[in-house]
Design an enzyme around this catalytic site. Sequence first.
Site: not given
Ligand code: NDP
Length: 451
Positions: A15, A34, A41-42, A47, A50, A114, A177, A181, A261, A434, A439
């Site tokens: 971004g 930076e 990250t990406c 991304c 990964k 910064a 995600y 993944e 998360g 096809h 399809e």
């Molecule tokens: P997410 O927020 O998607 O998932 C976090 C996971 O951790 C959820 O399953 C959540 O459970 C669980 N969790 C949260 N707190 C705890 C806890 N205390 N104990 C156990 N489990 C817990 O985060 P990610 O880290 O997977 O990804 C972050 C962001 O990165 C995503 O939101 C996405 O936008 C982006 N991303 C996109 C990708 C793509 O486009 N392909 C690839 C990778 C990342 P619950 O569901 O119960 O809350």
Amino acid sequence: MSFDYDLFVIGGGSGGVRAARVAAAGGASVALAEEDRYGGTCVIRGCVPKKLMVFASEYSGMVEDGRAYGWDLENKGFSWDHFKGKLNAELDRLEGIYRNLLKNSGVESFDARAKLADAHTVALSDGTTKTAKHILIATGGRPWVPEFPGSELAITSNEMFHLEKLPESILIVGGGYIASEFAGIMNGLGVKTTQYYRGEQILRGFDNEARGLVAEEMIQSGIDLQLGNNVAEMQREGDKMRVTATNGDVTLFDQVMFATGRKPNADNLGLEELGIARGKGGEIKVDQYSQTAVPSVYAIGDVTDRVNLTPVAIREGMAFVETVFNGNPTSPDHELIPTAIFTQPEMGTIGLSEEDAAKEETIEVYSTSFKPMQQSFAGRAQKVLMKLIVSQASRKVLGCHIVAPGAGEMIQLAGIAVKMGATKEDFDRTVAVHPTMSEELVTLKTPVRTV
Ligand code: NDP
């Protein structure tokens, strides 16, 4: 009042770099700081590496499929050292490209951390200060691990790309995600993979049928997916991790990765001193033009925790430039964003899930699940899903959900139609290509249910 720059960008990820380049291309004088590697990250720890790991992990299945097609192939195993060497070289190359993009657009860059000193001044970690008419914060986010006994032993996605050696066994915690993944990646690379998710089904928030199929196929491919389970505590035992689960199981793993998360990188930026508000998760609060409570300071991308995806951060950066430098107030569009989850099988999705759409209005659900030709011939059991959620009243396609090899590529294209407001009949008018998997999206005749 005169400033050193028209724009100072904090953060050299997707971004920040895009906003800096576009503003500079329009004639603004721009600088960017930076503290870590350019690309953010990406490019460096998300991304890009990964997806390269996803590619690497898919070859194990391809060797088997190739044999089924008559090829005399031998799988002599995977070399982590070989892959890691190539991966690091590729990331170095990409970082160089990012640095050059900035340089060639006339952006001055500082390898420094910064911090805001006032509404128009940033203090750099090299001890200098710079002034700018506008400041853009694009500092992204970082993985977050909950606290529990032994949590300091956990690794995150950041460390996955730097492992000394490939573990023999791994526990992956989380159901989002990143966790899902990496479960596919590790399993494909031959690592004994266990995934704990505390809830009822992984990928919460996505279409139930789609995430159900992803989970089913992950289990089929050998991942020990344990729903309703979590880590209670862990300790080191020799060179392994001894994990006690909330269900009472005690298991030894070589590595434990948490993907529970991410948190915005908004600490120690001087925000509080300036009166820039932060939300419950620590994200910087912005209006629809990405402007913070201080008019000269804007923020985009994951640090604002809106939709945390690279292409969205890029859009937010471009909308910022349009608003601030081109006199054309533009809000980033956060509606109907197509996205892919690079699980194995992959999921591509846009719009509403069946469950969310049904809460709004009466919908027709068109869905088909089948074994695609290529895998079926090879004797692989994996099923795919093609699903459309259609408004009964307007006939618009409200959601499209694909679980299939290449679903990310497919949803990019189907996403254009859905974004344009295509109806089910528009899909039907389109001649099938096809034989392909996608399809099916234009040949779904009758709804499987109306809800
Ligand atoms: P997410 O927020 O998607 O998932 C976090 C996971 O951790 C959820 O399953 C959540 O459970 C669980 N969790 C949260 N707190 C705890 C806890 N205390 N104990 C156990 N489990 C817990 O985060 P990610 O880290 O997977 O990804 C972050 C962001 O990165 C995503 O939101 C996405 O936008 C982006 N991303 C996109 C990708 C793509 O486009 N392909 C690839 C990778 C990342 P619950 O569901 O119960 O809350």
